[in-house]
Each structure stands twice: as structure tokens, then as C-alpha cells.
Design an enzyme around this catalytic site. Sequence first.
Site, mmCIF file in Angstrom:
data_model
loop_
_atom_site.group_PDB
_atom_site.id
_atom_site.type_symbol
_atom_site.label_atom_id
_atom_site.label_comp_id
_atom_site.label_asym_id
_atom_site.label_seq_id
_atom_site.Cartn_x
_atom_site.Cartn_y
_atom_site.Cartn_z
ATOM 1 N N SER A 207 0.847 -1.195 0.000
ATOM 2 C CA SER A 207 0.000 0.000 0.000
ATOM 3 C C SER A 207 0.884 1.247 0.000
ATOM 4 C CB SER A 207 -0.947 -0.030 1.208
ATOM 5 O OG SER A 207 -1.922 0.972 1.069
ATOM 6 N N ASN A 208 0.317 2.383 0.355
ATOM 7 C CA ASN A 208 1.111 3.617 0.401
ATOM 8 C C ASN A 208 0.644 4.473 1.584
ATOM 9 O OD1 ASN A 208 -1.084 5.440 -0.538
ATOM 10 N ND2 ASN A 208 -0.914 4.184 -2.387
ATOM 11 N N ARG A 209 1.235 5.631 1.745
ATOM 12 C CA ARG A 209 1.024 6.412 2.971
ATOM 13 C C ARG A 209 -0.245 7.271 2.960
ATOM 14 N NH1 ARG A 209 5.712 5.905 5.843
ATOM 15 N NH2 ARG A 209 7.608 5.587 4.624
ATOM 16 N N SER A 210 -1.039 7.207 1.915
ATOM 17 C CA SER A 210 -2.243 8.047 1.860
ATOM 18 C C SER A 210 -3.250 7.630 2.942
ATOM 19 C CB SER A 210 -2.892 7.933 0.483
ATOM 20 O OG SER A 210 -4.153 8.556 0.505
#
Length: 399
Positions: A207-210
Site C-alpha cells: 500500500s502507500n502512505r495516503s
Amino acid sequence: MSSLDGARVVLGVTGGIAAYKAVEVSRRLVDSGAHVVPVLTEGAEHFVGRTTFDALASEKVQTSLWDEESPIPHTLLGQSADLIIVAPATARLLSDYRVGRSADLLTTTLIATAAPVLLAPAMHTEMWEHPAVQENLDVLDGRGVHIVPAEPGRLAGGDIGFGRLASPRTIVAHAERVLSTQDLAGNHVVITAGGTSEAIDAVRVISNRSTGKQGYALAEAAWARGADVTLISTVDREPPIGVTVVSVESAAEMEKAVMSVNNADVIVMAAAVADFRPADPKGHKIKKSGGGVPEIALEKTHDFLVDLGENKPGGQVLVGFAAETENLIDNAKAKLAKKKLDLIVANDVSAPDVGFAHDTNAVTILVSDGTQTEVTLDSKRVIADAIFDAVVRVQTTLP
Ligand code: CTP
């Protein structure tokens, strides 16, 4: 900035068990910057003490036509108000207001005002369902009075049914909408929010940091400005009032959800969509005990913002985000052109207090006609409103 900031709000409270919730409404209005003038009916004072409102509102409670110093007390409150809210509004209040009966200070204020009025009714289910009450609501609605419908839930005396006062959060969101410019009224606005998760196996994801905060702020702003809003989200946050939330996880799920509403008037792709995903996600958990370290081959996800740009219906405004850590403006300009967007929000996510997970953001809004607006560090809600200001400007230029 909230449209309630600096607004003079008369908060009418009538005699129902839900009157205690008006205290929370008052506090939230004050927190939003409103000047709150509490007006209690005689009935309300049986349920909630005036001292509480005296302490929390901006002025002392008023209850009577006769306890003010002004020589024209019966019209003063209504004339000076920017908004009048009645929460809870009893069946009697609805009836008096409908026929124009000035029975006390509150009904007099309602009749002597040109300000918008927001009613939040609350009563027992039998009363709520009575044709007289429903007819009164219909008539008031037809006159342009704003109504926050009662909700199902627990009522006084342990009963469960329809007629419960809407939550203070809901009432205040409606108040903000009433006072906001309605420049997105009649528009269906689709917003994506959060980072997508791409499965590695049955338990692990990339995933990512959003965190979706900017997308949720956009949804709140669009609804306040009158839009019908669909929020396609990967995050589990409290849904914004009035907004339809569609939950998704992966880029592929988000694509499917967005494509089902791709004829919307405005699409804002605020989500951080994965660019790569595991090519061969395992249906089971990859076991550590199974041997060495697994190698995860990645493949590209499909960039569906490109598809949206290619097949954009006439009149639609398509907005992308460019999350960058270098060459902000050049990279954003390239994406604006390549993806055939109407505008792109350039976001330097490496700057302090900007981008992922922060409550604040700073962006440059680039429009396809070459205009550029810089919005300096501010709350994500202020950034959201600046983006919609630009969207509305673009709409005026469309054929
Ligand atoms: N986007 C999309 N589908 C993808 C990837 C991105 O719809 N598979 C959208 C994002 O929601 C965003 C815009 O495209 O509105 C730009 O995304 P961004 O990650 O900044 O850029 P990329 O096109 O992925 O380019 P790069 O990785 O080179 O920065």
C-alpha cells in the site's frame, strides 16, 4: 473556512426530550466560529437548564418577549440573524410556524425573519407519522424552509422507532450547507480517496502512505456547496454527512467503482492509486517456514485516469492529483497534458506538513488553459474549497 465562521445563528430549542442534544449543537456551532444566540421555549426549560446554554453559547438565553431591553424586541432577533436553527423542533413548533402563529419569542422570531431557517424535528413515531405533521413539513419545505429529517432510533420511554433528532454533527453540517454558496448544486461530484492496497497473499498487501484526509475534505466541501457526492474510498473513516460512500481496496476495485459513475459532472481523483501490484497474488498465506525469502514479481496497474481523460463526456470537469517529491510543476504539467485533464493539483508530498497523513496541505492548481494558482499551507478543507473554486471557474468556460 466554515461558512458558519462569523455567522449570527439563533438556536431555538423547543420542549422535547432531545433538547439536551441542542447543547452539543450549540457547542459545535461555536467551535465553527458562529455567534450563537440561544432562544428556549418555556417547554424546553422543562428538559434542559438555561445555565448550560448561558455558559456554552455566545449570549445569554432568551425565552420571553418581555425580558429584553430593546424597544422592538419581537423583531430584533429575526432581523439580525444570518440563520435560525430549531433543534429539536416539536410538532407544535411546526404547526405554529406553518400557520404563522406568533406564540412566543421563538415563533415570533421565525415569523419576523428573512434569514434561512433550518428545522430539525424530533418526536415520537406516532406523532412523526401523523398526516398533520407530515403535511406541515411538506408545506414548510415548499416554502424553502430547510429540514434535517428525523432519524430512526431509540426514543424517550425506551421506544424504538422513527422520529429521533438527527445527530448534532448532522445538524451542524446542514447548517454549514445552508450558509455555503451553492455553486455545485445540481452537480454529481465523484471523489476518490485513500491509498489502494494490492494483495501479496491472503494476509499481506502493498500500500502507500495516503490516509484519505484530503479526499474526505473534498467530499465535505462539495456537499456543502450543494453537490450530490459519491466518495470512492479505501479508508475506514466516519462518512461525511450527506455523502454516498463506496468502499474499495485495490486499484482494480477502484477502477470498477469509478467507471460505474464516469458520466459524473466532476471527477476528482484524489486517491493514491498503486502503480504496481504483485503479478501473482497467492490465495493462501505465504509461510515463513516454507523456506527462503519469497520474491514478489510486480506488474503495472491500469491507469484509469487516462481512460477517463480519453472518454470524457462533454461538460465534465476531470481533476487529477500529482503527488511528487521533485520537479513538482513540470511533472504535474506533463500529467495534465498526458491524461487530458481539465486541472491537476500539484502536491509536493516531501514538504513539511504537506500531503499524506497531515491535516494540512499546500498545492498548486494547474488548469489546462495555462492558469496556475498557488494555495499556501492550510487545512485540507481550505485546500478542497480552493480546488472547487477552480472547478467552478473551469465550468463557466466549458461549451
Ligand atoms: N491514477 C490512476 N490510476 C493509476 C495511477 C494513478 O487513476 N493506476 C491517478 C491518480 O489518482 C492521480 C493521477 O493519476 O490523480 C496521478 O497519479 P500519480 O501517482 O501522481 O502519477 P502517475 O501517473 O502514477 O505517474 P508517476 O508514477 O510517474 O508519478
